[in-house]
Design an enzyme around this catalytic site. Structure first.
Site, PDB file in Angstrom:
ATOM      1  N   GLU A 126      70.131  68.485 -79.727  1.00 11.92           N
ATOM      2  CA  GLU A 126      68.896  67.749 -79.440  1.00 11.92           C
ATOM      3  C   GLU A 126      68.524  67.980 -77.979  1.00 11.92           C
ATOM      4  O   GLU A 126      69.339  67.788 -77.073  1.00 11.92           O
ATOM      5  CB  GLU A 126      69.044  66.240 -79.701  1.00 11.92           C
ATOM      6  CG  GLU A 126      67.692  65.543 -79.510  1.00 11.92           C
ATOM      7  CD  GLU A 126      67.725  64.028 -79.728  1.00 11.92           C
ATOM      8  OE1 GLU A 126      68.812  63.448 -79.811  1.00 11.92           O
ATOM      9  OE2 GLU A 126      66.633  63.433 -79.806  1.00 11.92           O
ATOM     10  N   GLU A 158      70.060  66.311 -71.920  1.00  9.99           N
ATOM     11  CA  GLU A 158      69.122  65.377 -71.280  1.00  9.99           C
ATOM     12  C   GLU A 158      69.048  65.692 -69.788  1.00  9.99           C
ATOM     13  O   GLU A 158      70.074  65.833 -69.135  1.00  9.99           O
ATOM     14  CB  GLU A 158      69.604  63.940 -71.536  1.00  9.99           C
ATOM     15  CG  GLU A 158      68.900  62.866 -70.762  1.00  9.99           C
ATOM     16  CD  GLU A 158      67.366  62.877 -70.881  1.00  9.99           C
ATOM     17  OE1 GLU A 158      66.831  62.938 -71.996  1.00  9.99           O
ATOM     18  OE2 GLU A 158      66.718  62.835 -69.808  1.00  9.99           O
ATOM     19  N   ASP A 170      68.690  70.977 -67.901  1.00  7.93           N
ATOM     20  CA  ASP A 170      67.335  71.297 -68.362  1.00  7.93           C
ATOM     21  C   ASP A 170      67.456  72.027 -69.698  1.00  7.93           C
ATOM     22  O   ASP A 170      68.139  73.065 -69.786  1.00  7.93           O
ATOM     23  CB  ASP A 170      66.655  72.186 -67.307  1.00  7.93           C
ATOM     24  CG  ASP A 170      65.168  72.388 -67.601  1.00  7.93           C
ATOM     25  OD1 ASP A 170      64.793  72.526 -68.780  1.00  7.93           O
ATOM     26  OD2 ASP A 170      64.393  72.404 -66.637  1.00  7.93           O
ATOM     27  N   ASP A 186      58.318  65.382 -73.263  1.00  5.88           N
ATOM     28  CA  ASP A 186      57.273  64.921 -72.322  1.00  5.88           C
ATOM     29  C   ASP A 186      56.076  65.861 -72.385  1.00  5.88           C
ATOM     30  O   ASP A 186      56.239  67.082 -72.252  1.00  5.88           O
ATOM     31  CB  ASP A 186      57.845  64.868 -70.896  1.00  5.88           C
ATOM     32  CG  ASP A 186      58.895  63.767 -70.764  1.00  5.88           C
ATOM     33  OD1 ASP A 186      58.803  62.766 -71.496  1.00  5.88           O
ATOM     34  OD2 ASP A 186      59.820  63.926 -69.943  1.00  5.88           O
ATOM     35  N   LYS A 208      48.696  66.697 -67.291  1.00  3.64           N
ATOM     36  CA  LYS A 208      47.859  67.260 -66.223  1.00  3.64           C
ATOM     37  C   LYS A 208      48.059  68.768 -66.146  1.00  3.64           C
ATOM     38  O   LYS A 208      49.201  69.259 -66.264  1.00  3.64           O
ATOM     39  CB  LYS A 208      48.231  66.628 -64.878  1.00  3.64           C
ATOM     40  CG  LYS A 208      47.811  65.185 -64.784  1.00  3.64           C
ATOM     41  CD  LYS A 208      47.998  64.651 -63.377  1.00  3.64           C
ATOM     42  CE  LYS A 208      47.572  63.198 -63.334  1.00  3.64           C
ATOM     43  NZ  LYS A 208      48.270  62.457 -62.306  1.00  3.64           N
ATOM     44  N   ASP A 211      53.884  62.497 -80.439  1.00  4.09           N
ATOM     45  CA  ASP A 211      52.732  61.612 -80.698  1.00  4.09           C
ATOM     46  C   ASP A 211      51.449  62.224 -80.144  1.00  4.09           C
ATOM     47  O   ASP A 211      50.389  61.613 -80.276  1.00  4.09           O
ATOM     48  CB  ASP A 211      52.965  60.243 -80.043  1.00  4.09           C
ATOM     49  CG  ASP A 211      53.167  60.372 -78.540  1.00  4.09           C
ATOM     50  OD1 ASP A 211      53.990  61.216 -78.132  1.00  4.09           O
ATOM     51  OD2 ASP A 211      52.501  59.646 -77.780  1.00  4.09           O
TER      52      ASP A 211
HETATM   53  C1  LIG Z   1      59.751  60.807 -74.177  1.00  2.00           C
HETATM   54  S1  LIG Z   1      61.463  60.922 -74.002  1.00  2.00           S
HETATM   55  C2  LIG Z   1      62.052  61.142 -75.685  1.00  2.00           C
HETATM   56  C3  LIG Z   1      63.521  60.805 -75.831  1.00  2.00           C
HETATM   57  C4  LIG Z   1      64.061  60.957 -77.264  1.00  2.00           C
HETATM   58  N1  LIG Z   1      63.938  62.308 -77.746  1.00  2.00           N
HETATM   59  C5  LIG Z   1      63.373  60.004 -78.215  1.00  2.00           C
HETATM   60  O1  LIG Z   1      62.587  60.474 -79.070  1.00  2.00           O
HETATM   61  O2  LIG Z   1      63.634  58.793 -78.122  1.00  2.00           O
HETATM   62  C6  LIG Z   1      61.675  62.570 -73.350  1.00  2.00           C
HETATM   63  C7  LIG Z   1      63.060  62.801 -72.782  1.00  2.00           C
HETATM   64  O3  LIG Z   1      63.185  64.187 -72.483  1.00  2.00           O
HETATM   65  C8  LIG Z   1      63.852  64.306 -71.224  1.00  2.00           C
HETATM   66  N2  LIG Z   1      63.450  65.615 -70.665  1.00  2.00           N
HETATM   67  C9  LIG Z   1      62.278  65.947 -70.079  1.00  2.00           C
HETATM   68  N3  LIG Z   1      62.263  67.245 -69.752  1.00  2.00           N
HETATM   69  C10 LIG Z   1      63.452  67.754 -70.140  1.00  2.00           C
HETATM   70  C11 LIG Z   1      64.054  69.033 -70.064  1.00  2.00           C
HETATM   71  N4  LIG Z   1      63.396  70.066 -69.511  1.00  2.00           N
HETATM   72  N5  LIG Z   1      65.299  69.201 -70.561  1.00  2.00           N
HETATM   73  C12 LIG Z   1      65.967  68.164 -71.116  1.00  2.00           C
HETATM   74  N6  LIG Z   1      65.460  66.916 -71.205  1.00  2.00           N
HETATM   75  C13 LIG Z   1      64.222  66.712 -70.737  1.00  2.00           C
HETATM   76  C14 LIG Z   1      63.369  63.116 -70.431  1.00  2.00           C
HETATM   77  O4  LIG Z   1      64.219  62.812 -69.353  1.00  2.00           O
HETATM   78  C15 LIG Z   1      63.344  62.043 -71.500  1.00  2.00           C
HETATM   79  O5  LIG Z   1      64.588  61.382 -71.604  1.00  2.00           O
END
Ligand SMILES: C[S@@+](CC[C@H](N)C(=O)[O-])C[C@H]1O[C@@H](n2cnc3c(N)ncnc32)[C@H](O)[C@@H]1O
Length: 226
Positions: A49, A74, A101, A124, A128, A160
């Site tokens: 994941e 994460e 990352d 995410d 922008k 979403d």
């Molecule tokens: C909107 S949250 C969704 C979390 C989870 N997947 C859920 O559906 O509950 C997005 C997550 O992705 C992480 N994230 C953002 N960019 C990332 C990246 N390049 N690599 C790994 N994680 C990332 C953020 O820190 C955040 O915890």
């Protein structure tokens, strides 16, 4: 926020290190490679994941599916620590948490043809224009997914944000994956899924598959666009 601050305080204690040692990969070191067999001490189908947040979905999956291995990736250190702590407390033996990352993990660290299922839920959207470079999905990332997917492997995506869904689905399609399902295992059950569905937001989700006829040795075909 308060919970994350508590985890940060707790993390520096020796008993925290002992508890999460088995679950958290590298313990804050920069990971230079991810070798599933040495991480888990066995060969089993691997589910990854990307952007797993606090890990609600993957902890549930790991406990329910002991014959599979699960890797949560994460980026946010505090969130990854909370996830590792929860996984350790839940007694997950087939789950590891990597603070990294997701793009680096997919593009560089995971071996070829090593992943059976990717889960990407509510990445995410970075709406922008000047922030678009932070998005997880790009044609390079889709090529990385192709390289690391095992024959017949799947990529399950939910968001979403309708526009981002369209872009991600188009990139997976262009990379050579076939849409096989309009439902995903996590699209209705991750932490953010519950939050968004509770607020009445729509969820756009789909699973894409790599052909099972791809051989383990066959390199991923280059992405359609640079
Ligand atoms: C909107 S949250 C969704 C979390 C989870 N997947 C859920 O559906 O509950 C997005 C997550 O992705 C992480 N994230 C953002 N960019 C990332 C990246 N390049 N690599 C790994 N994680 C990332 C953020 O820190 C955040 O915890």
């Amino acid at each position: 926020m308060a919970r994350l601050r508590n985890v940060q305080r707790w993390w520096s204690k020796p008993e925290a290190q002992a508890l999460v040692e088995r679950v958290a990969v590298g313990h804050g070191d920069v990971a230079m490679s991810v070798e599933p067999r040495s991480l888990f001490g066995r060969t089993a189908p691997l589910e990854v994941e990307l952007g797993s947040g606090k890990g609600e979905f993957l902890i549930e999956q790991a406990l329910a599916t002991p014959h599979r291995d699960f890797l949560g990736v994460e980026l946010d250190a505090a969130v990854a620590r909370l996830f590792a702590l929860r996984a350790a407390r839940a007694g997950c033996v087939n789950l590891r948490v990597l603070r990294a990352d997701g793009r680096t993990v997919v593009n560089l660290l995971l071996p070829d043809r090593s992943v059976t299922v990717y889960h990407v839920y509510f990445p995410d959207p970075w709406p922008k224009l000047r922030h678009l470079k932070h998005r997880l999905f790009s044609s390079q990332f889709s090529s990385g997914l192709m390289r690391t997917l095992a024959p017949g492997g799947t990529v399950c995506v939910a968001t979403d944000v309708g526009g981002y869904a369209g872009e991600m689905f188009a990139q997976l399609n262009a990379a050579g994956l076939r849409r096989i399902d309009d439902c995903t295992p996590g699209g209705r059950s991750t932490g953010f899924a519950r939050k968004y569905l509770g607020a009445g937001k729509p969820v756009f989700e789909a699973c894409f598959a790599l052909s099972s006829e791809v051989s383990m040795e066959q390199p991923a075909r280059p992405a359609a666009h640079p």
